[in-house]
Design a protein around this motif. Structure first.
Motif, mmCIF file in Angstrom:
data_model
loop_
_atom_site.group_PDB
_atom_site.id
_atom_site.type_symbol
_atom_site.label_atom_id
_atom_site.label_comp_id
_atom_site.label_asym_id
_atom_site.label_seq_id
_atom_site.Cartn_x
_atom_site.Cartn_y
_atom_site.Cartn_z
ATOM 1 N N PRO A 14 0.761 -0.497 0.116
ATOM 2 C CA PRO A 14 0.050 0.247 0.159
ATOM 3 C C PRO A 14 0.717 1.326 -0.118
ATOM 4 C CG PRO A 14 -0.826 -1.344 1.738
ATOM 5 C CD PRO A 14 0.336 -1.834 1.176
ATOM 6 N N LEU A 15 1.819 0.692 -0.016
ATOM 7 C CA LEU A 15 3.210 2.591 0.709
ATOM 8 C C LEU A 15 3.375 3.315 -0.688
ATOM 9 C CD1 LEU A 15 5.322 1.620 4.014
ATOM 10 C CD2 LEU A 15 2.790 2.939 3.722
ATOM 11 N N LEU A 16 3.633 1.980 -1.148
ATOM 12 C CA LEU A 16 4.029 2.032 -2.551
ATOM 13 C C LEU A 16 3.061 2.930 -3.378
ATOM 14 C CD1 LEU A 16 6.389 -1.148 -2.808
ATOM 15 C CD2 LEU A 16 7.263 0.968 -2.763
ATOM 16 N N GLU A 17 1.849 1.885 -3.495
ATOM 17 C CA GLU A 17 0.735 2.413 -3.943
ATOM 18 C C GLU A 17 0.779 4.169 -3.996
ATOM 19 O OE1 GLU A 17 -2.452 -0.114 -3.068
ATOM 20 O OE2 GLU A 17 -1.536 -1.696 -4.337
ATOM 21 N N LYS A 18 0.476 4.391 -2.724
ATOM 22 C CA LYS A 18 0.339 5.686 -2.253
ATOM 23 C C LYS A 18 1.766 7.043 -2.887
ATOM 24 C CE LYS A 18 -2.693 4.660 1.570
ATOM 25 N NZ LYS A 18 -2.633 4.764 2.961
ATOM 26 N N LEU A 19 2.622 6.246 -3.141
ATOM 27 C CA LEU A 19 3.991 7.131 -3.797
ATOM 28 C C LEU A 19 3.396 7.671 -5.637
ATOM 29 C CD1 LEU A 19 7.378 4.985 -2.969
ATOM 30 C CD2 LEU A 19 6.303 7.029 -1.745
ATOM 31 N N SER A 20 2.430 6.984 -6.176
ATOM 32 C CA SER A 20 1.662 7.585 -6.988
ATOM 33 C C SER A 20 0.718 8.358 -6.707
ATOM 34 C CB SER A 20 1.691 6.467 -7.732
ATOM 35 O OG SER A 20 2.775 6.015 -8.106
ATOM 36 N N LEU A 60 13.451 6.245 -6.101
ATOM 37 C CA LEU A 60 14.273 6.430 -6.914
ATOM 38 C C LEU A 60 13.169 7.668 -7.736
ATOM 39 C CD1 LEU A 60 16.930 4.304 -8.232
ATOM 40 C CD2 LEU A 60 17.218 6.024 -6.245
ATOM 41 N N LYS A 61 12.112 7.738 -8.083
ATOM 42 C CA LYS A 61 11.187 7.986 -8.239
ATOM 43 C C LYS A 61 10.883 9.566 -7.174
ATOM 44 C CE LYS A 61 6.491 8.029 -10.477
ATOM 45 N NZ LYS A 61 5.065 7.809 -10.025
ATOM 46 N N SER A 62 10.464 9.196 -6.395
ATOM 47 C CA SER A 62 10.313 9.939 -5.458
ATOM 48 C C SER A 62 11.448 11.055 -5.439
ATOM 49 C CB SER A 62 10.483 9.207 -3.660
ATOM 50 O OG SER A 62 9.105 8.739 -4.009
ATOM 51 N N LEU A 63 12.991 10.492 -5.818
ATOM 52 C CA LEU A 63 14.025 11.851 -5.422
ATOM 53 C C LEU A 63 13.402 13.219 -6.732
ATOM 54 C CD1 LEU A 63 16.932 9.642 -5.579
ATOM 55 C CD2 LEU A 63 16.281 10.628 -4.361
ATOM 56 N N GLU A 69 10.325 18.565 0.070
ATOM 57 C CA GLU A 69 9.641 17.409 1.514
ATOM 58 C C GLU A 69 9.901 16.004 0.930
ATOM 59 O OE1 GLU A 69 6.662 18.951 3.771
ATOM 60 O OE2 GLU A 69 7.894 20.325 5.269
ATOM 61 N N VAL A 70 8.714 15.552 0.567
ATOM 62 C CA VAL A 70 9.194 14.794 -0.270
ATOM 63 C C VAL A 70 10.833 14.162 -1.022
ATOM 64 C CG1 VAL A 70 8.093 12.649 -1.620
ATOM 65 C CG2 VAL A 70 6.842 14.442 -0.846
ATOM 66 N N GLN A 71 10.710 15.224 -1.577
ATOM 67 C CA GLN A 71 12.281 14.555 -2.615
ATOM 68 C C GLN A 71 13.622 14.307 -1.106
ATOM 69 O OE1 GLN A 71 13.474 18.227 -4.340
ATOM 70 N NE2 GLN A 71 12.875 16.748 -6.371
ATOM 71 N N ASN A 72 13.296 16.072 0.125
ATOM 72 C CA ASN A 72 14.425 14.715 1.066
ATOM 73 C C ASN A 72 14.337 13.819 1.753
ATOM 74 O OD1 ASN A 72 15.481 18.077 0.250
ATOM 75 N ND2 ASN A 72 14.153 18.817 1.709
ATOM 76 N N LEU A 73 13.136 13.606 2.231
ATOM 77 C CA LEU A 73 13.115 12.382 2.689
ATOM 78 C C LEU A 73 13.234 10.804 1.860
ATOM 79 C CD1 LEU A 73 11.575 11.248 5.153
ATOM 80 C CD2 LEU A 73 8.868 10.701 4.252
ATOM 81 N N ALA A 74 13.001 11.040 0.331
ATOM 82 C CA ALA A 74 13.523 9.970 -0.150
ATOM 83 C C ALA A 74 14.749 10.032 -0.471
ATOM 84 C CB ALA A 74 12.974 10.966 -1.434
#
Length: 1244
Positions: A14-20, A60-63, A69-74
């Motif tokens: 579920p976490l990977l799905e929410k990344l999109s 890597l996609k989140s980069l 903030e999402v980039q930094n957490l990635a």
């Protein structure tokens, strides 16, 4: 954080799905939960490569997310993720990140991600090769374009530099040099740091190439912008690798110094920084440039072309300095330089770095203090008025460093002078004019005159802090205060208004009052007391506490007998301290310090305080003693009072003393061990001091409580408890019967001097108090006389109770019994102790020669030994009567040879304590020496037990003790006998030397009292030859003696370390000619006669390593020692265990040596941990194998810890430590499994 299922696939999907998700908040929270899963090592990601690949793709996609903030957490997720992926996935991550960092307009995020991975990935050789192969060709072409690429390269080299091939190192070096030559701005600065990181991995040829490049660049000349970079490169390389750089230091220093001629302050700044690095990293090699360093530092510490104003005072000081140094040219050197605006003025940087350069020179060259005082000290003082605050702070700190070096050098000189007993003590009149001890006081007046305005007018706190540091160091180093000190001391009190300075001010006052007399400080007492009182009343508890501690020093100072009137200051301090002690709102630490200070007042100021004030202070201590929170401080304060030699017991009323004793006695019933120990210690001191004021009721109650302490048999409490009882007996008389019985029951249990000495003192007091007869009856019990403690206790009671005439005859009769050997032995032990106590007052009719010598012929060995000890005790006080008889009877044919040697040992020990006693034995020492060596030691060395076997050891101790009596006489004899052809003689000499090596002794018969160690130094060289003795027993003894030397007197062996190690290494090899077959029934058994020698060699190797690991690490031949320790892992069980211990210590000393052998260690350790014993293994085999496995596990952990520590250091120093894949496999499989299981020892 969201909750997730323990099954990783259900939690992560579920976490990977929410990344999109289109909502950035969902993406952020999903990454946050994913990060929590990745960092939780207890949550496994499963074996599915698909799941891990999807995680990698998602992170890597989140980069590339449009939310920062999402980039930094990635990026944050990459750290735990890289530790969980395989090499293929890691390569994929690196490919995508390197593309990301080069294709994005802002590549900083990709570079940050790369650096995160490099920093957190496991540092194995395989991983290093992946990183180097994938990143290096991407980074090098971009170095001139991007600082991010340089930063990644620095991390890559620091972490995986050892994975670079020769060609890759050369290519990287070439690329960095290209950046230095053609790059611009910040990129070139970063390239300097990268070159420093790479320098640890340069081969000799590449190192020589870059050194040649630098030297040629300086000689050919380069533009100013490049010159600054070249100078910085020199400093960076020197700091990274000083040992290699030192070979080229001279030509490069010349080039750096010539760069000062360039009219560019940026270049000059780099030069000063680089010279500072040279001086700090290669101080000895820079010795030839000391003059230039001083000149450069002196020149630029005054470099201020934009400021021409000089006040009259400073001008006057500089003129005086010019006359002294004849160096006026330096002051005017920059007068003609073009002026420029204040906004462009960066000259302060040069002055600051010049001060740093001089500070480094002072720290690294204490041998130049006299020269530095003449050339630098006046200049530093004149610059105390520096207009730029940061520069002024640096100058003040530099001067403080100079003073600290003066104090430490003077202290070392004082120690050296006191150790040379034949030289007369140093006298102030003999101090040369160039001595720092004379030079510092000469300039101290100007120091305080210029410090005063800094503290009073400066608005910069660091400057004021540095000012106080200089003042503190100065007052600690000078013997007397200059007149100008009166200008400085008034400026301190106003500075107390600034909280950050208060602690430093308090420290200054403490240093001042502890280093100077009341007469010197008399005129400053108002200021000192006012500052201390203000500190005590400060609202911040730390300052108040420190001030109260200093108050004790001030009280001790102002109560020193003198003509100075100090009563008002005592009253002021007394009022302030008492107020703090009784203030319930004050912090506990403050009240504790106040209570201690009250004790100081009662000790030192009792004559000044009124009687009611003394009584009130005493009552405060009693009240604080009853309070649970302040009780520990009250006990310490009371103990200080009672322990003071100047304290008069009559100051306090008897009631107060008895109340204190009662309260302290009550604390002995508490469960808190610390309080009980403190109370017992306080009681011991209080009863010693105030014994005559303790009434009978209090004493009886105290004795009853102390009995409870004794019953517990706690060794820590026994000694003070027995001492308290002794004091009570001396004061009030005999103890109650139950307490006496308790003490008597202790006798058989005590054997150590710490507890037996107080016990004997108590029995002595009891005997003199009238209990002697009953005590003799109680102590005569055979259960009491089971050891020497009981015998001595009975002897003490008989002698101190005046019962010698009444009891000795009866004891003598018991000693002569032939029907009861145990009774005879006990009686002889008591007679021996009586003889020792009586000394020269022994009644001849009670201890006749006939009786004593007759007992030596007893059929019982124990009786004969006791008789010999008694004979020795009697003869020790009657040397002229007994020793000639013993010498006459001490022959090889005598059946009592061993017993006579035992008696001789008692005689020599007793007469070795003082010179007067030794002189009584001196006429017989030569004959004793001769007779001892006339005994048949050849036979005794072959014996395995019985009288002959122990005769050699006792005779060797006698020989050693005779040697310590007069080493100048007997040491040459020992050297001669070391080369004796008789095996037995060499054996006893080895044993004697071993005793000498392991004991401290004073040569009491020499003209001047001196340690026997000085006489032993020449013997060591000859003794080492016995490590190759043809007799295996002698060789083993000699090798074991090495362990005694390095434990007790390592300095004796320091000059012979290489030879010792060579001989020990030689004896760690298995010698096939010493292995023989023995027929045991139908079986043949192999016996290794060299095993004991090898065991001793390994034990001594460990002792040498332990003693010299810190002081002489470079001389220990650790690589060869490691090889022999590894070889020992295939030897006997004891040698295996010792080898593990050696390997662990080598790892802690220099892990790089062990790191080269990790492959073979992993193999051998795995074999030990995986070995399963047979079902038929006996208990001893199981225990031995279990012990070896525990030892292997501990050694492995030591190596792991040492490698982890070394890796941190390597990271900081731009290096890396290569770890063997075999070792990694061993630690992750065999070691972790065995450590977790606890070691299943057999296959059962």
């Amino acid at each position: 954080m969201a909750s997730y299922n323990t099954n990783p696939s259900y939690a992560i999907q579920p976490l990977l799905e929410k990344l999109s998700s289109e909502d950035s908040d969902y993406r952020f929270m999903s990454l946050s939960d994913l990060h929590a899963i990745l960092t939780n090592k207890t949550v496994a990601l499963g074996d599915s490569t698909t799941t891990i690949s999807r995680i990698v793709d998602g992170v890597l996609k989140s980069l590339s997310d449009n939310n920062a903030e999402v980039q930094n957490l990635a990026v944050k997720c990459l750290a735990p993720l890289t530790a969980r992926i395989n090499d293929t996935q890691l390569t994929n991550v690196l490919n995508r990140l390197s593309s990301f960092s080069t294709t994005e307009s802002d590549g900083s995020l990709g570079s940050t991600a790369l650096r995160t991975i490099i920093t957190n990935v496991p540092a194995t050789n395989a991983v290093g090769k992946i990183f180097v192969a994938r990143l290096l060709h991407t980074l090098l072409p971009n170095l001139r374009k991007s600082t991010d690429s340089v930063d990644v390269l620095v991390d890559l080299v620091n972490r995986f530099g050892s994975s670079l091939t020769y060609d890759q190192v050369g290519e990287t070096q070439g690329a960095l040099i290209d950046v230095l030559e053609n790059g611009k701005g910040l990129v070139r600065k970063r390239a300097v740091g990268a070159l420093g990181a790479l320098s640890n991995h340069l081969t000799r040829q590449l190192w020589d190439d870059i050194m040649k490049y630098l030297i040629d660049s300086f000689s050919q000349g380069v533009p100013e912008d490049r010159l600054r970079i070249l100078v910085s490169v020199c400093g960076t390389l020197c700091k990274a690798n000083p040992a290699r750089f030192s070979s080229y230091l001279s030509p490069l220093t010349d080039g750096v110094l010539k760069s000062l001629d360039v009219d560019d302050d940026d270049v000059r700044e780099s030069v000063l920084i680089t010279l500072d690095t040279f001086a700090g990293s290669c101080p000895m090699e820079m010795a030839t440039f000391t003059g230039e360093i001083i000149t450069v530092g002196s020149r630029f510490i005054k470099y201020d072309p934009n400021y021409a104003a000089i006040d009259d005072d400073e001008e006057e000081m500089e003129d005086a300095e010019d006359e002294r140094n004849d160096d006026s040219g330096l002051d005017n050197e920059f007068e003609d330089e073009d002026a420029f605006s204040d906004e462009e003025d960066v000259s302060w940087k040069l002055r600051r770095y010049a001060a740093k350069l001089l500070a480094t020179l002072i720290e690294t060259r204490p041998d130049l203090l006299s020269q530095l005082y003449a050339s630098i000290a006046p200049l530093l003082v004149s610059r105390f008025k520096e207009r730029e605050e940061t520069v002024r702070v640096e100058i003040l700190n530099t001067f403080a460093t100079l003073i600290r070096q003066t104090a430490s050098t003077t202290a070392l000189t004082g120690v050296a002078n006191t150790s040379r007993r034949k030289r007369r003590m140093s006298d102030d009149s003999m101090i040369l004019e160039t001595d720092p001890r004379r030079q510092l006081p000469d300039i101290s007046g100007r120091v305080f005159r210029l410090l005063a305005p800094n503290l009073l007018k400066s608005s910069c706190l660091p400057s004021k802090q540095a000012t106080l540091t200089v003042a503190t160091e100065t007052v600690a180093a000078i013997p007397s205060l200059p007149d100008e000190f009166s200008l400085f001391i008034p400026t301190i009190e106003p500075a107390m208004s600034q909280g950050t300075l208060r602690t430093s001010i308090i420290h200054f006052i403490s240093t001042l009052v502890t280093n100077h007399s009341l007469e010197q400080l008399a005129e400053f007492l108002p200021n000192i007391v006012s500052i201390v009182v203000a500190g005590i009343n400060d609202k911040f508890y730390k300052i108040s506490s420190e001030a109260l501690a200093v108050a004790g020093d001030v009280i001790a100072l102002i109560t020193t007998p003198s003509n100075v009137e100090t009563s008002k200051y005592i009253a002021q301090l007394h009022e302030t301290v008492v107020a703090k002690a009784i203030a319930s709102e004050a912090d506990l630490e403050v009240r504790e310090r106040a209570i201690i200070a009250i004790g100081q007042l009662l000790i030192h100021a009792r004559g000044t305080l009124s009687k009611p004030e003394v009584g009130s202070d005493a009552d405060i201590l009693l009240e604080r003693l009853k309070n649970e929170t302040t009780r520990p401080a009250a006990i310490r304060s009371i103990e200080n009072i009672a322990a003071s030699s100047i304290m008069d017991a009559s100051v306090f009323p008897s009631k107060w003393i008895n109340d204190i004793v009662t309260e302290l006695a009550g604390l002995l019933r508490k469960s808190n061990r610390a309080i009980r120990a403190s109370a017992l210690s306080g009681l011991k001191v209080v009863t010693d001091k105030f014994a005559s004021h303790i009434n009978g009721t209090t004493a009886t109650g105290l004795a009853s409580v102390v009995r409870g302490v004794i019953v517990e048999d706690d060794l820590q409490f026994l000694a003070p408890a027995l001492s308290i009882l002794t004091t009570l007996v001396t004061t009030i008389g005999p103890l109650p019967a139950d307490i006496t019985d308790t003490v008597i029951d202790l006798v058989p249990k005590l054997t150590t001097p710490v507890t037996t000495e107080p016990l004997f003192e108590l029995f002595s007091a009891l005997a003199q108090a009238g209990n002697a007869t009953s005590l003799v009856s109680a102590l005569s019990n055979e259960n009491i006389l089971v050891n020497p403690t009981g015998a001595k206790a009975l002897a003490v009671v008989i002698v101190r109770g005046g019962l010698v005439d009444d009891r000795t005859g009866q004891i003598k009769a018991e000693a002569g019994r032939t029907d009861n050997d145990a009774a005879a032995r006990r009686a002889l032990m008591v007679l021996g102790e009586i003889a020792k106590l009586l000394g020269t007052g022994i009644p001849k009719e009670l201890f006749s020669q006939e009786f004593l010598f007759q007992q030596l012929s007893s059929a019982s060995d124990s009786v004969r030994v006791a008789a010999a000890q008694t004979l020795g005790a009697v003869a020790a006080s009657s040397v002229d009567t007994y020793v000639p008889v013993i010498i006459a009877q001490l022959t090889p044919e005598s059946s009592n040879a061993k017993m006579l040697v035992v008696a001789l040992k008692e005689i020599i020990v007793f007469n070795s304590t003082t010179k007067s006693r030794a002189l009584t034995l001196a006429p017989y020492t030569a004959d004793l020496w001769t007779q001892l060596f006339a005994l048949d030691f050849r036979e005794s060395s072959k014996a395995t037990g019985g009288e002959q076997g122990s005769l050699k050891a006792i005779a060797a101790e006698c020989i050693a003790r005779l040697t310590t009596l007069d080493p100048s006489k007997f040491i040459p004899e020992l050297q001669r006998l070391l080369r004796s052809g008789d095996i037995g003689t060499r054996s006893v000499i080895i044993s004697a030397l071993r005793f000498l090596f392991s004991h401290d002794a004073t040569a009491v018969l020499t003209d001047e009292a001196a340690s026997a160690d000085e006489f032993l130094r020449p013997v060591v060289f000859d003794f080492l030859a016995l490590l190759e003795d043809s007799d295996l027993d002698n060789r083993r003894l000699a090798i074991s003696a090495i362990a005694s030397v390095v434990h007790s007197k390592p300095t004796l062996l320091a000059d012979h370390l290489a030879r010792v190690l060579g001989l020990l290494f030689q004896d760690t090899f298995t010698r096939s000619e010493l292995i023989r077959e023995v027929q045991m029934g139908p079986f043949k058994h192999k016996v290794d006669d060299g095993l004991d020698v090898r065991k001793a060699a390994y034990d001594s190797l460990y002792s040498v390593l332990l003693s010299f690991a810190q002081l002489r690490k470079m001389d220990l031949q650790l690589d060869l020692m490691t090889e022999r320790a590894i070889a020992g892992l295939d030897d006997d069980h004891d040698i295996k265990t010792t080898s593990c211990v050696i390997l662990g210590k080598i790892a802690e000393t220099d892990v790089a040596v062990v790191a080269t052998k990790l492959d073979v260690l992993a193999k051998k350790f795995t074999a030990v941990l995986s070995l399963k014993l047979k079902e038929t293994a006996i208990k001893q085999e199981v225990e031995k194998h279990s012990e070896l496995q525990r030892r292997v596990i501990r050694t492995s952990q030591q190596i792991q810890n040492a490698m982890a520590a070394a890796e941190k250091v390597a990271d900081a120093a731009s290096g890396t430590l290569e770890i063997s894949p075999a070792w990694v496999k061993y630690t992750t499989e065999s070691l972790s499994t065995k450590s977790a299981s606890g070691g299943d020892q057999t296959g059962r």
